[in-house]
Write a protein that holds these residues in place. Structure first.
Motif, short mmCIF file in Angstrom:
data_model
loop_
_atom_site.label_atom_id
_atom_site.label_comp_id
_atom_site.label_asym_id
_atom_site.label_seq_id
_atom_site.Cartn_x
_atom_site.Cartn_y
_atom_site.Cartn_z
N PRO A 1 0.83 -1.21 0.00
CA PRO A 1 0.00 0.00 0.00
C PRO A 1 0.87 1.26 0.00
N ALA A 2 0.45 2.24 -0.76
CA ALA A 2 1.20 3.49 -0.88
C ALA A 2 0.91 4.40 0.31
N PHE A 3 1.90 5.23 0.65
CA PHE A 3 1.73 6.22 1.71
C PHE A 3 0.92 7.39 1.17
N THR A 4 -0.19 7.70 1.82
CA THR A 4 -1.03 8.83 1.40
C THR A 4 -1.53 9.57 2.63
N LEU A 5 -1.46 10.89 2.59
CA LEU A 5 -2.00 11.70 3.68
C LEU A 5 -3.51 11.84 3.49
N PRO A 6 -4.29 11.61 4.53
CA PRO A 6 -5.75 11.73 4.39
C PRO A 6 -6.17 13.17 4.13
N GLN A 7 -7.04 13.34 3.16
CA GLN A 7 -7.57 14.66 2.85
C GLN A 7 -9.07 14.66 3.13
N PHE A 8 -9.50 15.62 3.92
CA PHE A 8 -10.91 15.63 4.29
C PHE A 8 -11.37 17.05 4.55
N SER A 9 -12.67 17.23 4.43
CA SER A 9 -13.28 18.53 4.70
C SER A 9 -13.90 18.52 6.09
N LEU A 10 -14.32 19.70 6.55
CA LEU A 10 -14.96 19.80 7.86
C LEU A 10 -16.26 19.01 7.88
N GLY A 11 -16.96 19.00 6.76
CA GLY A 11 -18.21 18.24 6.67
C GLY A 11 -17.98 16.75 6.84
N GLN A 12 -16.93 16.23 6.20
CA GLN A 12 -16.60 14.82 6.35
C GLN A 12 -16.20 14.50 7.79
N PHE A 13 -15.48 15.41 8.42
CA PHE A 13 -15.06 15.22 9.81
C PHE A 13 -16.28 15.06 10.72
N ASN A 14 -17.27 15.94 10.54
CA ASN A 14 -18.47 15.89 11.36
C ASN A 14 -19.28 14.61 11.11
N GLU A 15 -19.25 14.11 9.89
CA GLU A 15 -20.00 12.90 9.56
C GLU A 15 -19.35 11.65 10.15
N VAL A 16 -18.04 11.63 10.16
CA VAL A 16 -17.30 10.45 10.60
C VAL A 16 -17.15 10.40 12.12
N LEU A 17 -17.15 11.57 12.76
CA LEU A 17 -16.80 11.68 14.18
C LEU A 17 -17.60 10.74 15.12
N PRO A 18 -18.94 10.75 15.09
CA PRO A 18 -19.68 9.88 16.04
C PRO A 18 -19.37 8.40 15.85
N LEU A 19 -19.31 7.97 14.58
CA LEU A 19 -19.02 6.56 14.31
C LEU A 19 -17.60 6.21 14.74
N ALA A 20 -16.65 7.12 14.52
CA ALA A 20 -15.25 6.87 14.89
C ALA A 20 -15.13 6.65 16.40
N PHE A 21 -15.83 7.48 17.18
CA PHE A 21 -15.75 7.34 18.64
C PHE A 21 -16.37 6.01 19.07
N THR A 22 -17.51 5.66 18.49
CA THR A 22 -18.17 4.39 18.84
C THR A 22 -17.28 3.21 18.55
N ILE A 23 -16.70 3.16 17.34
CA ILE A 23 -15.84 2.04 16.97
C ILE A 23 -14.59 2.01 17.83
N SER A 24 -14.06 3.19 18.19
CA SER A 24 -12.84 3.22 18.99
C SER A 24 -13.06 2.54 20.34
N VAL A 25 -14.22 2.78 20.96
CA VAL A 25 -14.53 2.16 22.25
C VAL A 25 -14.79 0.67 22.10
N VAL A 26 -15.61 0.30 21.11
CA VAL A 26 -15.94 -1.12 20.90
C VAL A 26 -14.69 -1.91 20.55
N ALA A 27 -13.87 -1.36 19.67
CA ALA A 27 -12.65 -2.05 19.24
C ALA A 27 -11.69 -2.24 20.41
N PHE A 28 -11.53 -1.21 21.24
CA PHE A 28 -10.63 -1.35 22.38
C PHE A 28 -11.14 -2.40 23.37
N MET A 29 -12.45 -2.40 23.63
CA MET A 29 -13.01 -3.39 24.55
C MET A 29 -12.74 -4.80 24.04
#
Length: 571
Positions: free
Chosen positions: A237-265
């Motif tokens: 896989p190639a090295f790529t810096l993630p590019q995202f907008s503020l709108g994408q950040f807001n859309e991903v944020l709740p799901l990211a937090f949920t998965i982070s807790v579930v995955a760690f558990m």
């Protein structure tokens, strides 16, 4: 440095005799991870190659920063389904934007985990109780398994994160079943199951992949309608810096937090199980968050979607002889070599075989035994499990997790609001006291009530405790003294202090004496600081329950008339 880089605690002291175990375990898990990673990428709605990408860099980063010696980090079924559940509402499955969202999800999920670890906030994951996890994973297992019917039956069944929709969609397309595809899938399931029965270390998934791919190639089954993986991109896989907008950040944020807790558990529970078996290392929760977080953040820079520690791979890793995280580095190297040299071999791999691998893997997520145990021992917690299961199954994954957490908190608050209060009696001939509803032939006194409150006194329960005492006095007007055994009381907040003041005023008006004994240091400090000690009066505070009772009996003019026989049957 060893605290921040756990690799320094095992690599400089590496023993030669560990190499054979690590090498064999690394090869075994790597062989297992190749077909499994591709299968889990399908669950996430991604091309199979992304399962291989997620199996390289995250393993190496965790080996450097993680504290478990055997935990195998990579794609897992449950997190893959969460990715599909969240990203499918943001982009069309299979599109470039879908892939971008999945990788962004890994980046932000890892960032959450890393920050939780840095700020030592790992305790937040305790919000996920065992009934919530069990209900959620059982529902996820059914959703994951039945979503594979699309590949097992060889029909165009629309995927869904709601179980009833999956069933309805499957029934609509059952007449279009491709029999050869179905036979391949069933054969894959049988091969994997039989291999495990023969020996747990046999890579049944890899055998199924080899046989299935060979049959498609030799019999030209793909030309007859059997769906195959086709071309898998070669190279790392190639090295790529993630590019995202503020709108994408807001859309991903709740799901990211949920998965982070579930995955760690999920990862932490597996890591603790390995720690208990081996006892040659200690798993540190906050460092695990840092290790898993860094694995996801750096992995996202190399096109990885969310990863965590997997139970089945970790168990195989441990059973195959892994002694250190070097085994995971070897696994990652094997997957990397596969991407560089062996991807053409997977061209004819049928999707039905990947579906078989997934369906066998998720059967371990469904936990009937734990649900039955809760039904027998704790009906309230069983209801938490059941509601989490039903909401996850029929409404949504994230909503299911949130529902379970809310129900667990409500159950905790309910128990805190109505703590156990025991009325005590003295064992004849001894200075020990017991609950009169559980022991018989205890000494009790008509004008004396001895109560033990088995909880901290706080804003949530002080009113209930006061109501209990007032009802006790209204039911029995002979009582003129109450002794509270405060030994189990570990905390006293401001509301409870005020509640006790009001109770003392109420009892004084009725001519009832309140005595408190066996108060622990921190609670005693609070009583002094708030002036409660003066309100109660030092003559009404005793070091032990026995002293308090003897004082009560010595103050009465005719103590023997107060003695009654307690003969309640044990309940």
């Amino acid at each position: 440095m060893k605290h921040f880089l756990p690799i320094l605690s095992w690599l400089p002291n590496y023993k030669k005799e560990h190499l054979s175990g690590d090498f064999f375990a690394g090869i075994t898990v790597g062989i297992m991870l190749i077909p499994q990673g591709m299968a889990y990428a399908l669950i996430a709605g991604l091309p199979p190659v992304y399962g291989l990408y997620a199996s390289i860099v995250p393993q190496v980063i965790y080996a450097i920063l993680g504290t478990s010696r055997q935990l195998s980090v990579g794609p897992v079924a449950m997190d893959s389904l969460l990715v599909a559940a969240g990203v499918s509402v943001l982009a069309t499955e299979g599109s470039d934007s879908y892939i971008v969202f999945a990788i962004l999800l890994a980046f932000f999920m890892g960032a959450f985990q890393f920050l939780l670890g840095i700020f030592r906030l790992g305790f937040i994951t305790n919000l996920l109780s065992k009934p919530v996890i069990s209900g959620f994973t059982s529902a996820a297992a059914l959703i994951i398994g039945f979503n594979q019917l699309k590949y097992l039956l060889g029909t165009d069944i629309q995927k869904s994160n709601r179980f009833y929709e999956v069933i309805i969609n499957a029934l609509d397309k059952v007449d279009d079943t491709h029999l050869v595809t179905l036979m391949l899938g069933i054969a894959g399931i049988v091969i994997i199951k039989l291999s495990k029965r023969i020996h747990k270390n046999i890579p049944g998934a890899l055998i199924a992949v080899i046989i299935g791919t060979g049959l498609v190639y030799l019999l030209n089954l793909h030309s007859g309608g059997v769906s195959i993986v086709q071309t898998i991109p070669e190279g790392l896989p190639a090295f790529t810096l993630p590019q995202f907008s503020l709108g994408q950040f807001n859309e991903v944020l709740p799901l990211a937090f949920t998965i982070s807790v579930v995955a760690f558990m999920e990862a932490f529970s597996v890591a603790k199980a390995m720690e208990a078996k081996n006892r040659n290392h200690k798993v540190i929760p906050n460092q695990e968050l840092i290790g898993l977080g860094a694995a996801n953040v750096v992995g996202a820079l190399f096109q990885s979607y969310p990863v965590t520690g997997g139970f089945s791979r970790t168990a195989v890793n441990q059973q195959a002889g892994a002694n250190t995280p070097l085994a995971s580095i070897i696994s990652a190297a094997l997957v990397a070599l596969t991407l560089i040299f062996l991807t053409p071999l997977f061209y004819y791999l049928p999707h039905a075989i990947l579906a078989a691998i997934i369906m066998v893997a998720v059967t371990n997520l469904f936990d009937w035994a734990y649900g039955k145990k809760l039904w027998l021992n704790s009906k309230k917690e069983f209801l938490v499990l059941l509601f989490t299961f039903l909401v996850t199954l029929n409404i949504g994954m994230v909503i299911g997790i949130v529902t379970g957490i809310i129900l667990s908190i409500l159950l905790f608050l309910y128990r805190a609001a109505y703590p156990h209060i025991a009325r005590l009696g003295r064992i004849r001939g001894h200075h020990e006291f017991r609950n009169i509803t559980r022991f018989q032939d205890l000494e009790t006194w008509e004008e004396l009530a001895i109560l033990r409150i088995d909880a901290p006194l706080s804003f949530i329960n002080i009113q209930g405790i006061n109501d209990y005492i007032r009802k006790l006095l209204s039911d029995d007007d002979k009582i003129n003294e109450i002794i509270i055994d405060a030994g189990p009381v570990s905390h006293l907040d401001a509301t409870a202090v005020e509640g006790l003041r009001n109770l003392i005023d109420s009892l004084n008006e009725k001519g009832v004496r309140l005595v408190i004994c066996d108060v622990i240091g921190p609670v005693r400090d609070t009583m002094v600081q708030t002036g409660l000690t003066k309100v109660i009066g030092k003559k009404n505070l005793f070091l032990s329950l026995s002293e308090a009772v003897e004082n009560a009996l010595s103050n009465t003019k005719d103590p023997y008339k107060k003695v009654t026989l307690q003969s309640n049957v044990k309940t």
